[in-house]
Scaffold this motif. Structure first.
Motif, PDB file in Angstrom:
ATOM      1  N   LYS A 103      -1.053   3.423   8.891  1.00  0.00           N
ATOM      2  CA  LYS A 103      -1.723   2.119   8.807  1.00  0.00           C
ATOM      3  C   LYS A 103      -1.869   1.506  10.194  1.00  0.00           C
ATOM      4  N   LYS A 144       4.297  -3.831   5.140  1.00  0.00           N
ATOM      5  CA  LYS A 144       3.868  -2.498   4.697  1.00  0.00           C
ATOM      6  C   LYS A 144       4.569  -1.415   5.497  1.00  0.00           C
ATOM      7  N   GLU A 186       1.424  -8.184   7.900  1.00  0.00           N
ATOM      8  CA  GLU A 186      -0.016  -8.440   7.847  1.00  0.00           C
ATOM      9  C   GLU A 186      -0.320  -9.787   7.209  1.00  0.00           C
ATOM     10  N   GLU A 187      -1.401 -10.364   7.652  1.00  0.00           N
ATOM     11  CA  GLU A 187      -1.902 -11.610   7.060  1.00  0.00           C
ATOM     12  C   GLU A 187      -2.210 -11.371   5.574  1.00  0.00           C
ATOM     13  N   LEU A 189      -4.344 -11.677   2.419  1.00  0.00           N
ATOM     14  CA  LEU A 189      -5.770 -11.908   2.171  1.00  0.00           C
ATOM     15  C   LEU A 189      -5.951 -12.366   0.734  1.00  0.00           C
ATOM     16  N   GLU A 193     -10.478  -7.770  -5.331  1.00  0.00           N
ATOM     17  CA  GLU A 193     -10.458  -6.466  -4.676  1.00  0.00           C
ATOM     18  C   GLU A 193     -11.457  -5.497  -5.266  1.00  0.00           C
ATOM     19  N   LYS A 215      -3.886  -2.257 -10.494  1.00  0.00           N
ATOM     20  CA  LYS A 215      -2.751  -1.600  -9.840  1.00  0.00           C
ATOM     21  C   LYS A 215      -1.410  -1.873 -10.511  1.00  0.00           C
ATOM     22  N   GLU A 284      -7.132  -1.556   3.300  1.00  0.00           N
ATOM     23  CA  GLU A 284      -6.655  -0.255   3.785  1.00  0.00           C
ATOM     24  C   GLU A 284      -7.797   0.750   3.703  1.00  0.00           C
TER      25      GLU A 284
HETATM   26  P1  AMP Z   1      -2.421  -0.816   0.025  1.00  0.00           P
HETATM   27  O1  AMP Z   1      -1.486   0.319  -0.302  1.00  0.00           O
HETATM   28  O2  AMP Z   1      -2.438  -1.192   1.482  1.00  0.00           O
HETATM   29  O3  AMP Z   1      -3.763  -0.696  -0.635  1.00  0.00           O
HETATM   30  O4  AMP Z   1      -1.845  -2.070  -0.760  1.00  0.00           O
HETATM   31  C1  AMP Z   1      -1.616  -2.049  -2.150  1.00  0.00           C
HETATM   32  C2  AMP Z   1      -2.062  -3.352  -2.734  1.00  0.00           C
HETATM   33  O5  AMP Z   1      -1.333  -4.440  -2.151  1.00  0.00           O
HETATM   34  C3  AMP Z   1      -3.519  -3.687  -2.426  1.00  0.00           C
HETATM   35  O6  AMP Z   1      -4.393  -3.069  -3.293  1.00  0.00           O
HETATM   36  C4  AMP Z   1      -3.507  -5.190  -2.580  1.00  0.00           C
HETATM   37  O7  AMP Z   1      -3.539  -5.554  -3.938  1.00  0.00           O
HETATM   38  C5  AMP Z   1      -2.171  -5.572  -2.014  1.00  0.00           C
HETATM   39  N1  AMP Z   1      -2.306  -5.901  -0.584  1.00  0.00           N
HETATM   40  C6  AMP Z   1      -2.164  -5.066   0.468  1.00  0.00           C
HETATM   41  N2  AMP Z   1      -2.394  -5.709   1.629  1.00  0.00           N
HETATM   42  C7  AMP Z   1      -2.701  -6.979   1.305  1.00  0.00           C
HETATM   43  C8  AMP Z   1      -3.043  -8.143   2.068  1.00  0.00           C
HETATM   44  N3  AMP Z   1      -3.088  -8.127   3.408  1.00  0.00           N
HETATM   45  N4  AMP Z   1      -3.290  -9.283   1.400  1.00  0.00           N
HETATM   46  C9  AMP Z   1      -3.226  -9.330   0.047  1.00  0.00           C
HETATM   47  N5  AMP Z   1      -2.912  -8.281  -0.724  1.00  0.00           N
HETATM   48  C10 AMP Z   1      -2.644  -7.109  -0.110  1.00  0.00           C
END
Ligand code: AMP
Ligand code: GLY
Length: 418
Positions: A103, A144, A186-187, A189, A193, A215, A284
């Motif tokens: 990441k 993360k 991370e900020e 968001l 989605e 999810k 991501e």
């Molecule tokens: P990822 O594995 O990075 O896709 O993260 C898994 C899930 O966590 C994402 O699909 C989002 O629902 C949530 N998520 C990850 N990063 C963020 C973020 N910066 N702000 C809000 N939700 C997040």
């Protein structure tokens, strides 16, 4: 063509089902596959990460094209190893796959190329991360693991104490092993989605397709994260304006960035997007098709999928137009009770013969027992896919069909596409 498909989930059954419709197909092997892929291909008993055995098999059977479903073999360099032997393979090299496997790498590329994403900090020293979190006053914040963690290495923390617990899990207890050696803060968001997909030959990208994934394990998006409990495509808002923004601000720049600064990205770009009130932002990147998103998007693809894969591998994607149907597609995942935690396996799967022909039941965690009967063999067991003129029609048909299927401890969300 002789094709080898690597993987064993619902995504791979959907890819195998689609490949099986190609007039160009001579023989399809899936390694290792599941009880569903057996109905459209020959399963080969080689695990997805045993690159040496996969290579030997591809040489011995004179495979014309290998297609990689999951991220782990990509991150391990399966594409690099096949290419060294001149074996054609669809997917990014390990270096290009860092868009998913690291990441911090993905964030650095996005920052350099001004691709919209949340602001972030990277830490490899737990003490420095603690000091940073102590001074933080905007919550929620997101922690993360830098490396691969099967979609589970993300903590949304509502306050400082939750953030400290997450830091401890990731960097000290190392619940995701080495994936947590580097931490991203991370900020958060806010928005809705979607998962956007484009095929790339390293230079040109296909038209986009998108799906929304559920999810969390529980209805109303509650409980722990899973690999995905259901999906629908297209998203409720998926118009020219949004598609154009994601193409111009995300997909085209990331492909150019990889080609210019790193290694051309050949394969599927999967952008996890948050649509915020300040526009779409990348949550991501993944370097493969999604699961269960594939089970809803491939039934909408109008092309021969082997044309798409071969055009990418040969650097000729601009010669074809990838087209998507206008229906709405829904998939509901049937899981083993207990997933994403512990669960039992080996239960008989009943009722599959009663499912009507217009419904696709894609297998994930299934296998044949010693009597040749289909039994459960994983957390996510099946996904039931239906098409409809609209989302209500598609989801009603899916849920009607699910009534016919059962196995002990079967669990599914009742609010998919509702
Ligand atoms: P990822 O594995 O990075 O896709 O993260 C898994 C899930 O966590 C994402 O699909 C989002 O629902 C949530 N998520 C990850 N990063 C963020 C973020 N910066 N702000 C809000 N939700 C997040
Ligand atoms: N469904 C999300 C993923 O495949 O990563």
């Amino acid at each position: 063509m002789k094709i080898l498909l690597v993987g064993s989930g619902g995504r791979e059954h959907a890819i195998a089902w689609k490949i099986n419709q190609s007039p160009r197909l001579e023989k399809l092997y899936v390694a290792p596959g599941n009880a569903g892929t057996r109905s459209v291909a020959t399963n080969i008993d080689i695990p997805e990460s045993d690159i040496q055995s996969l290579k030997n098999f591809a040489l011995q059977e004179e495979i014309d094209l290998t297609i990689v479903g999951p991220e782990t073999p990509l991150a391990l360099g399966i594409v690099d190893e096949f290419m060294e032997l001149g074996l054609p393979i669809f997917g990014p090299t390990a270096s290009a796959a860092r868009l998913e496997s690291s990441k911090s790498f993905a964030k650095a590329v996005m920052e350099k190329w001004s691709i919209p994403t949340g602001s972030h900090e990277v830490f490899s020293d737990p003490q420095k991360a603690v000091t940073y979190l102590e001074g933080l006053d905007t919550f929620p914040t997101v922690l993360k693991a830098d490396g691969l963690a099967a979609g589970k290495g993300v903590y949304i923390c509502q306050d400082k104490s939750e953030a400290m617990t997450a830091l401890n899990d990731l960097m000290v207890t190392k619940v995701f092993g080495d994936a947590g050696t580097t931490l991203i803060v991370e900020e958060f968001l806010d928005g809705w989605e979607l998962s956007a997909f484009a095929f790339s030959d390293g230079e040109t990208t296909s038209s986009l397709v998108a799906a929304c994934d559920y999810k969390r394990i529980g209805e109303g998006d509650t409980g722990p994260n899973t690999g995905g409990m259901g999906a629908f495509s297209p998203p409720k808002l998926w118009d020219k304006n949004l598609i154009g923004q994601i193409e111009d601000q995300v997909i085209n720049p990331i492909v150019q960035a990889m080609k210019t600064d790193h290694e051309p990205f050949v394969g599927t770009i999967f952008a996890g997007m948050m649509i915020t009130d300040k526009g779409p932002k990348v949550v991501e990147f993944n370097c493969r098709l999604g699961d269960p998103e594939t089970q809803v998007i491939l039934p909408l693809m109008k092309n021969d999928i082997l044309d798409v894969f071969t055009s990418c591998v040969n650097g000729e994607l601009k010669r074809i137009k990838v087209e998507w149907g206008k229906d709405t597609s829904v998939a509901v995942v049937l899981a083993s009770g207990g997933y994403p935690g512990g669960y039992a396996t080996g239960y008989l799967v009943n009722g599959l013969e009663a499912v009507c022909d217009s419904v696709n039941v894609f297998h994930a965690g299934t296998k044949l027992n010693s009597e040749g009967k289909i039994v459960t063999d994983g957390g996510r067991v099946l996904s039931v896919n239906t098409l409809g003129k609209n989302i209500n029609e598609a989801s009603e048909t899916a849920y009607e069909c699910i009534e016919k299927i059962n196995f002990d401890d079967m669990y599914y969300r009742k609010d998919i596409a509702k």
